[in-house]
Motif scaffolding. Structure first.
Motif, PDB file in Angstrom:
ATOM      1  N   GLY A 119       0.846  -1.188   0.000  1.00 25.93           N
ATOM      2  CA  GLY A 119       0.000   0.000   0.000  1.00 25.93           C
ATOM      3  C   GLY A 119       0.874   1.228   0.000  1.00 25.93           C
ATOM      4  O   GLY A 119       2.099   1.128   0.036  1.00 25.93           O
ATOM      5  N   TRP A 297      -1.296  -1.373  -5.912  1.00 25.21           N
ATOM      6  CA  TRP A 297      -2.476  -0.904  -5.178  1.00 25.21           C
ATOM      7  C   TRP A 297      -3.288   0.100  -5.969  1.00 25.21           C
ATOM      8  O   TRP A 297      -4.174   0.739  -5.430  1.00 25.21           O
ATOM      9  CB  TRP A 297      -2.046  -0.300  -3.851  1.00 25.21           C
ATOM     10  N   GLY A 329      -5.554   1.565   0.027  1.00 28.99           N
ATOM     11  CA  GLY A 329      -4.543   0.920  -0.818  1.00 28.99           C
ATOM     12  C   GLY A 329      -4.369  -0.539  -0.461  1.00 28.99           C
ATOM     13  O   GLY A 329      -4.349  -1.410  -1.332  1.00 28.99           O
ATOM     14  N   ILE A 330      -4.284  -0.822   0.851  1.00 32.73           N
ATOM     15  CA  ILE A 330      -4.107  -2.211   1.284  1.00 32.73           C
ATOM     16  C   ILE A 330      -5.326  -3.032   0.871  1.00 32.73           C
ATOM     17  O   ILE A 330      -5.204  -4.169   0.409  1.00 32.73           O
ATOM     18  CB  ILE A 330      -3.894  -2.268   2.812  1.00 32.73           C
ATOM     19  N   PHE A 333      -5.173  -3.797  -2.775  1.00 34.51           N
ATOM     20  CA  PHE A 333      -4.121  -4.787  -3.017  1.00 34.51           C
ATOM     21  C   PHE A 333      -4.586  -6.177  -2.614  1.00 34.51           C
ATOM     22  O   PHE A 333      -4.439  -7.143  -3.375  1.00 34.51           O
ATOM     23  CB  PHE A 333      -2.873  -4.379  -2.239  1.00 34.51           C
TER      24      PHE A 333
END
Lengths: 390, 171
Positions: A119, A297, A329-330, A333
């Protein structure tokens, strides 16, 4: 709260971060075993595990029956079974190595995640910072190096079991993993030639690879690398299947020929450690594939995470907050990783297993020359582009 | 802190290197070699030579020792009675020992930096880019020679392992 966290000693923060990453990775890997059963059932037109439910929850309407049909409780039942059932060590094995092998399996599986960024967020200085345990200059090389140690658990398990099926599994694993490492390493070289274009700062960091796939709108950086390097992506993916011992390359295991391959003599918790390690390898491997070829991401080509956050800022006021951006972002992903793991399972339950000589033939006489040709062509192309720009 | 970690890694490396030589079980020896290489990689990390550390683990620990184990397991070598040393072995090992002593003495004599701060000097191999530049400029000749040696070894392997059945195969 943030100040408090960042004022802690570095070693405490690192331990907390590493613990958090493992606390996410481990359950994902365990949940994969459940997903595998459910997806295989779906592909084969069976219902799959849909009965298990803890008696003290059975009275809850709608929600619990829904989870029951999904087979979520089966995961808990399986986990409990692996922990509590008898864990036999057969009399004919080499005990030290027999017990050591599943432990060795877990070490590279869990430690490769250290250099994989998952991320990014914009810090107070307006700079994009990767969320990663260690953003090393040699990023990808470290992933390759540590994951190449995974072969020892399989070799040791096969040898220590002192049974011919296990031994064949171990021997196959050592030959297969060493063979496909070559094609895998060569296949990503064009990507890094491109990333380290003349004049740039030399790097193998995975974060920089994602940065070059984060163009906004119509820009030459907007294309994810699978568009620029389709052959590399294909070779990397095939080698990834071989490196993680997934069907159609599950030579070390191949239960229809070798009983259970390298883990024939294993049971209960030790057996489950091998499987969690395999799924961890899958998670990290598909993470690396996504970072290299599928934009990391970034949600869409041409719409990187930063642009998405700016768009969301109009709707949600706290969208540009580092915490929100990092979690977003995480989340993106992990979503991509889950899709990729679904692809792994899809392939496993669709394609038949290769014969052993076919695996070797594919690795040495097809993928390796193809990746060398790919490298030469892209080298010429990138050098030509660099000349044109001068 | 760094000193302590260095001593730990050094003791680890030396200990596992001794284990390679002293253990009777060949599989255990190969595994001790693996630990030894990991220890060396750890020392490289302490020296900020991340690339060397990664290559050490990737090439030697990841592939070479795996092939050693593969061969050891296939042949199922058991530690038996050792043959007596040949005269040539004794002479060459004494020679190697003297060389080693000379090397250590030269380290002790010349290897001490008295002027300047070691940390202040920019390390040559700290970044990948400087590694690449050095390899393809200053050290181009050694790289070429090593490549040539590897080519010879590879040809040797092909000649030794391929079964030549008739004259046609050799031509």
């Amino acid at each position: 709260m943030f100040d408090f966290y960042f004022n802690l000693p570095l070693i405490v923060r690192l331990v907390v971060q590493a613990g958090a990453v493992i606390l996410v990775l481990f359950p994902i890997a365990a949940a994969c075993s459940m997903a595998e059963r459910k997806i295989s059932a779906w592909i084969q037109g069976r219902p799959g595990p849909n009965r298990t439910v803890p008696p003290f929850l059975a009275w809850v309407p709608v929600f619990v029956p829904f989870l029951q049909r999904l087979g979520v409780f089966q995961l808990a039942a399986d986990g409990g079974k692996f922990v509590f059932k008898q864990d036999p060590v057969p009399g004919h094995v080499n005990k030290v190595y027999f017990i050591l092998a599943p432990i060795i399996a877990m070490i590279p599986a869990l430690s490769t995640i250290v250099v994989v960024p998952f991320g990014a967020y914009v810090d107070s200085a307006g700079k994009l910072v990767p969320i990663v345990l260690a953003n090393l200059d040699i990023g990808l090389l470290a992933v390759f190096a540590v994951s190449s140690l995974g072969v020892y658990s399989v070799i040791l398990a096969g040898w220590a079991s002192n049974s011919k099926y296990s031994f064949l599994g171990g021997v196959r694993a050592s030959a297969q993993l060493v063979s496909y490492e070559l094609a895998m390493t060569l296949s990503v070289l064009p990507v890094f030639l491109w990333v380290n274009a003349p004049g740039g700062q030399g790097t193998l960091s995975l974060f920089d690879v994602v940065q070059l796939q984060s163009g906004v709108g119509l820009h030459w950086n907007s294309v994810w690398f699978i568009g620029y390097f389709p052959v590399s992506a294909f070779i990397f993916l095939v080698a990834l299947f071989a490196e993680t011992n997934r069907a159609p390359f599950d030579m070390p295991e191949s239960e229809s020929e070798l009983v259970g391959g390298f883990h024939t003599e294993y049971g209960a918790f030790k057996w489950s450690l091998f499987f969690v390690a395999e799924y961890c390898h899958m998670v990290v491997g598909s993470g690396v594939f996504i970072l290299l070829f599928l934009g990391g991401w970034n949600p869409l080509p041409g719409l990187p995470l930063t642009a998405l956050v700016d768009l969301l800022h109009g709707v949600i006021p706290f969208a540009t907050h580092p915490l929100f951006m990092g979690l977003l972002g995480i989340g993106i992903f992990i979503g991509k990783v889950i899709l990729s793991i679904f692809f792994f399972m899809w392939v496993r339950w669709t394609l038949p297993r290769f014969r052993y000589d076919q695996v070797m033939d594919l690795g040495w006489t097809k993928l390796l020359p193809l990746s060398i040709a790919n490298l030469v062509i892209y080298t010429l192309g990138i050098a030509g582009l660099a000349l044109l720009q001068k | 802190m760094a000193d302590l970690i260095f001593y730990i890694f050094a003791a680890f490396t030396a200990g596992s290197a001794l284990a390679v030589v002293l253990t009777k079980n060949t599989v255990a020896a190969a595994l001790a070699l693996l630990l030894c290489l990991v220890g060396v990689a750890g020392i490289f990390v302490l020296l900020d030579a991340f690339l060397l550390a990664a290559l050490m683990v990737f090439v030697y620990a990841g592939a070479v020792v795996a092939l050693f184990l593969f061969i050891v397991m296939l042949l199922d070598v058991q530690g038996g009675v050792r043959k007596p040393f040949k005269k040539a072995t004794i002479v060459s090992s004494v020679f190697a020992f003297i060389l080693l002593l000379l090397g250590l003495a030269s380290f002790a004599h010349k290897g001490v930096q008295t002027t300047g701060d070691l940390g202040a000097a920019a390390p040559v191999g700290a970044t990948l880019k400087s590694y690449g530049e050095q390899l393809f400029t200053t050290y181009l000749l050694p790289v070429q020679i090593v490549g040539f040696l590897l080519l010879i070894a590879m040809l040797g392997v092909i000649v030794l392992s391929k079964k030549f059945e008739g004259l046609e195969d050799i031509k």
